[in-house]
Design an enzyme around this catalytic site. Structure first.
Site, PDB file in Angstrom:
ATOM      1  N   GLY A 142      -1.585 -27.821 -34.604  1.00  0.00           N
ATOM      2  CA  GLY A 142      -0.303 -27.562 -34.624  1.00  0.00           C
ATOM      3  C   GLY A 142       0.118 -26.276 -34.041  1.00  0.00           C
TER       4      GLY A 142
ATOM      5  N   GLY B 181       6.623 -21.875 -35.225  1.00  0.00           N
ATOM      6  CA  GLY B 181       7.417 -20.909 -34.729  1.00  0.00           C
ATOM      7  C   GLY B 181       6.834 -19.667 -33.948  1.00  0.00           C
TER       8      GLY B 181
ATOM      9  N   VAL C  56      -2.063 -23.038 -34.997  1.00  0.00           N
ATOM     10  CA  VAL C  56      -2.896 -23.487 -35.826  1.00  0.00           C
ATOM     11  C   VAL C  56      -4.304 -24.155 -35.430  1.00  0.00           C
ATOM     12  CG1 VAL C  56      -3.146 -24.419 -38.145  1.00  0.00           C
ATOM     13  CG2 VAL C  56      -0.934 -23.485 -37.600  1.00  0.00           C
TER      14      VAL C  56
ATOM     15  N   LYS D  90      -4.906 -19.500 -37.970  1.00  0.00           N
ATOM     16  CA  LYS D  90      -3.647 -19.593 -37.401  1.00  0.00           C
ATOM     17  C   LYS D  90      -3.457 -18.108 -36.762  1.00  0.00           C
ATOM     18  CE  LYS D  90       1.366 -19.900 -38.461  1.00  0.00           C
ATOM     19  NZ  LYS D  90       2.326 -20.662 -39.200  1.00  0.00           N
TER      20      LYS D  90
ATOM     21  N   GLU E  54      -7.383 -21.529 -46.253  1.00  0.00           N
ATOM     22  CA  GLU E  54      -7.793 -22.921 -46.694  1.00  0.00           C
ATOM     23  C   GLU E  54      -7.300 -24.026 -45.771  1.00  0.00           C
ATOM     24  OE1 GLU E  54      -7.269 -25.640 -50.706  1.00  0.00           O
ATOM     25  OE2 GLU E  54      -6.704 -23.827 -50.673  1.00  0.00           O
TER      26      GLU E  54
ATOM     27  N   ASP F  65      10.140 -18.806 -45.661  1.00  0.00           N
ATOM     28  CA  ASP F  65      10.220 -19.937 -44.815  1.00  0.00           C
ATOM     29  C   ASP F  65       9.703 -21.330 -45.569  1.00  0.00           C
ATOM     30  OD1 ASP F  65      10.972 -21.163 -42.602  1.00  0.00           O
ATOM     31  OD2 ASP F  65       8.989 -20.957 -41.413  1.00  0.00           O
TER      32      ASP F  65
ATOM     33  N   LYS G 176       9.801 -24.943 -46.665  1.00  0.00           N
ATOM     34  CA  LYS G 176      10.684 -25.971 -46.165  1.00  0.00           C
ATOM     35  C   LYS G 176       9.333 -27.217 -46.189  1.00  0.00           C
ATOM     36  CE  LYS G 176       9.149 -24.515 -41.438  1.00  0.00           C
ATOM     37  NZ  LYS G 176       9.719 -24.143 -39.989  1.00  0.00           N
ATOM     38  N   PRO G 177       9.777 -28.432 -46.067  1.00  0.00           N
ATOM     39  CA  PRO G 177       8.928 -29.493 -46.354  1.00  0.00           C
ATOM     40  C   PRO G 177       7.400 -29.234 -45.699  1.00  0.00           C
ATOM     41  CG  PRO G 177      10.925 -30.334 -46.277  1.00  0.00           C
ATOM     42  CD  PRO G 177      11.054 -28.957 -46.080  1.00  0.00           C
TER      43      PRO G 177
ATOM     44  N   ASP H  54       1.297 -20.768 -45.460  1.00  0.00           N
ATOM     45  CA  ASP H  54       2.044 -19.540 -44.771  1.00  0.00           C
ATOM     46  C   ASP H  54       2.466 -18.716 -45.703  1.00  0.00           C
ATOM     47  OD1 ASP H  54       1.099 -20.862 -42.589  1.00  0.00           O
ATOM     48  OD2 ASP H  54       3.103 -21.228 -41.660  1.00  0.00           O
TER      49      ASP H  54
END
Length: 755
Positions: free
Chosen positions: A86, A89, A93, A109, A158, A202, A204-205, A223
């Site tokens: 992934g 912003g 990852v 990350k 994790e 931050d 969010k889904p 995060d």
């Protein structure tokens, strides 16, 4: 001077939202309105913004060689990189294997290049200890953190194998209670982090992943604290860069975050984000539409978040269209008819309290919000709304259904007994009144009969008047057609104008006068007439509709164009006229609809070819290879192009240029677009030049002959102009200037009418 500065700044910020260099340049030139000084100033700002070695955004003292992306097999400390899973912003990852002191698979990350300043590293070191202190089953645990050899901070967390919160809920069709139970666990996780002094910033889904543990859904917040640890400062360029990479984040941003005052953020900012998550879980959409926020300028985006009040969840559900309502209801195991009533008012109060612009009026903690949601699930009074006696009684009734039901039965028995005792007395009174009621009904029926007779007379009188006006209008239309056939333009317009006065709500009058205006090149008058016909409501079977959608689109008669498009697309007729009519749509045509049109045209072409091959008559073959066959080749090529079938589109369009139909050659711009999409730049340029040559030929002939329109039918002329403009944008990268000869042609038309 002050207003000039504001104008320069506004133009600069709006231009940053435009990705295409050509479109950006055109926008700036238009916005400056010929002010050379302002144009030079804004252009200089844009050049400095795009310069790679900008000393404002990239200080010389902080420059380092850009680190490369890590590849599978690379090592970062005791972690071996396996794969990239992934990109966010501000980080990449990876899945990695920890080699020591224990072996386990983790998520690693790494902060993106450009964020590794000394200030960021210092903040990162100070924050990493606080992040590692968090220990909660619904928070993805941070195992380690450090800095690479190229000064890139990284976190080791994790590895959560789950899907985003909203995606999981919709995929498994969780009902409202199950969704709220998941949210309660997320609130507890956020409360735990807040107690450790960590603010997420931050939520969010995509930062809340749901996995299964022992067959039950388990939400994991990821995060946590990373944004604070990064501590990224926001210059003008950074703001837009982060907006481009953190897609959707403004949708979940609190008003104080939108105020760009990082030092004024506290835990109540996360409460606002939790409110947005709850809103989306309940309604299937966020309080403010993501598309609207992403398309808004920076200042407008901040204004929306800080000032506009979103609709209540129950209001949003009641305004969904049929398709959206069906999707939302299915994802919550409801039927669409039950959706408006499924949202209880208590949930409205909970959501709107969390989303309050004034953070002092929100829930003080995430735990308080979790408790209020839990109260709702247990049918207890929630704290988000002012309590009232009626409200508390309704909650009491839900908790004590059995006792209240029993008491209600006893009360009903007593009431029924009382009712029976007075029934006989009422019957006596009723019998007395029946005669009076019957008399009143007879009188009313007599009056209704008289009213109906008068209404029938009025209707006959109105119908007779309409028939007289219709006959008069028919005579005027016939006179107008005869005058037009004899090229007596002034007499034709006089007849049509009188017809509009006699029967102004007859669509055919406006269609015929619009067609004559279009034929003579008076497009502004033609679009006014056609728009009036569409407003009245003309059947889509009318042959006079040919070319009307293109002309309405060209003249920017948006309301009439949209209405006509809707009626054309809703038609399911398969005859050639209906399919060709749908082929006139020039804007906002879905690929699946275009593919359907292309398939139907192909069936018609196959039938024509089969009929042609089944006979030896050369006249019949010539007729099918002529006008109508060429039209359908052109329409089929256009539809294939809109559907993305570029090779088939190119073949049909080139075939249309080889038939003897009145629009031969107008396919050149579409052929250029097809070549461009297939990556054939030279062929695209060649076809576009052929289009330019045809345009020059038609304009030259019209000016030399002093005519108001081109030598081809006006329907093909307007469609050719539209597609030539589109081809210029696609192939050449700019919109062509309006040729003055087109305006000169309209002058010829006016002169012809006056003569």
């Amino acid at each position: 001077m002050k207003s000039h500065f504001r104008s320069e700044k506004s133009i600069f910020f709006d231009a940053l939202d435009i990705e295409s260099p050509a479109e950006r340049t055109a926008f700036v030139e238009h916005a400056c309105h010929g002010d050379e000084s302002l144009l030079a100033s804004v252009s200089h700002l844009l050049r400095e913004h795009e310069r790679e070695n900008n000393p404002i955004d990239d200080p010389i003292v902080a420059r380092q060689p850009a680190p490369r992306f890590h590849q599978p097999g690379d090592s970062i400390g005791q972690y071996e990189i396996l794969e990239l899973i992934g990109e966010g912003g501000f980080g990449l990852v990876y899945v990695a294997d920890q080699q020591a002191p224990i072996r386990r698979r983790v998520a690693l990350k790494i902060i993106k290049p450009g964020m590794e300043s000394q200030e960021v590293i210092s903040r990162f070191e100070a924050e990493r200890q606080a992040i590692a202190m968090m220990d909660h089953p619904n928070i993805a645990k941070v195992f380690d953190a450090g800095v690479t050899e190229t000064a890139q901070p990284y976190f080791v967390m994790e590895l959560v194998r789950g899907v985003p919160l909203t995606e999981y809920c919709d995929k498994h069709q969780l009902d409202t209670s199950a969704r709220l139970e998941l949210l309660v666990t997320i609130c507890h996780a956020v409360q735990h982090a807040h107690q450790k002094g960590i603010i997420h910033r931050d939520l969010k889904p995509s930062n809340i992943l749901v996995t299964l543990q022992d067959g039950h859904p388990l939400a994991k917040v990821i995060d946590f604290g990373v944004a604070k640890a990064i501590g990224q400062s926001l210059s003008v360029k950074t703001i837009y860069t982060r907006f481009a990479s953190m897609v959707g984040t403004p949708t979940y941003m609190s008003p104080e975050q939108a105020a760009m005052s990082a030092g004024d953020i506290d835990t109540r900012s996360d409460i606002y984000s939790l409110g947005v998550l709850l809103y989306e879980l309940l309604t299937g959409s966020t309080p403010f539409e993501p598309d609207r926020l992403q398309n808004a300028g920076f200042d407008e985006l901040r204004r929306i978040i800080r000032e506009e009040e979103p609709p209540r969840p129950s209001t949003r559900l009641s305004t969904l269209n049929n398709r959206q309502a069906t999707t939302v209801a299915t994802n919550r195991r409801l039927v669409p008819e039950m959706l408006p009533t499924a949202m209880r008012r208590d949930l409205d109060w909970i959501v709107m309290k969390a989303l309050d612009k004034d953070r002092n009026r929100r829930y003080s903690t995430a735990g308080a919000m979790a408790e209020d949601v839990s109260r709702f699930l247990m049918d207890q009074p929630v704290e988000a709304r002012p309590p009232s006696a009626r409200y508390r009684f309704s909650k009491f009734a839900r908790r004590n259904r059995v006792a209240i039901f029993t008491a209600s039965i006893v009360a009903c028995v007593l009431i029924i007994g009382t009712a029976v005792s007075v029934w006989q007395a009422r019957e006596a009174i009723k019998e007395r009144d029946e005669k009076q009621v019957a008399l009143a009904e007879a009188r009313a029926a007599e009056q209704e009969a008289r009213d109906a007779e008068q209404a029938a007379k009025d209707a006959r009188h109105e119908l007779e008047g309409f028939n007289r006006r219709l006959n008069e209008t028919t005579v005027l239309l016939a006179s107008g057609r005869a005058s037009a056939d004899g090229r007596r333009w002034s007499e034709a317009f006089q007849a049509y104008t009188e017809a509009t006065e006699v029967l102004p709500d007859y669509f055919l009058v406006w269609l015929e006068r619009g067609g004559l205006n279009a034929k003579l090149g008076r497009w502004e008058s033609a679009t006014t007439d056609f728009a009036r016909a569409v407003e009245i409501g003309c059947p889509i079977e009318q042959t006079q509709l040919s070319g009307v959608p293109q002309l309405l689109f060209y003249a920017e008669q948006n309301a009439a164009y949209r209405k006509l498009c809707q009626e054309l697309r809703s038609s399911s007729r398969d005859d050639p006229m209906a399919v060709s009519a749908r082929g006139q749509l020039v804007d906002d045509l879905p690929a699946e609809t275009a593919a359907e049109i292309a398939e139907r045209v192909e069936r018609m072409l196959g039938a024509m070819e089969e009929k042609t091959n089944s006979t030896d008559s050369s006249d019949k073959k010539h007729r099918y290879a002529g006008m109508f066959y060429g039209v359908n080749l052109y329409v089929g090529g256009w539809a294939h192009l809109r559907a993305g079938n570029n090779e088939q589109a190119l073949r049909r369009l080139e075939e249309s240029n080889q038939t003897n139909w009145f629009g031969r050659g107008i396919a050149h711009p579409l052929i250029a677009i097809a070549h461009h999409r297939l990556g054939r730049a030279e062929d695209a340029l060649h076809s576009f030049n052929e289009s330019k040559e045809l345009l020059e030929q038609l304009l030259t002939e019209s000016v030399e002959k002093s005519t108001g329109s081109a030598s081809i039918p006006w329907v093909d002329w307007i469609e050719f102009l539209l597609h030539h403009r589109e081809a210029s944008i696609v192939v050449k990268g700019h919109t062509p200037a309006v040729d003055q000869r087109i305006l000169q042609m309209q002058g010829f038309a006016e002169a012809a009418i006056e003569e």
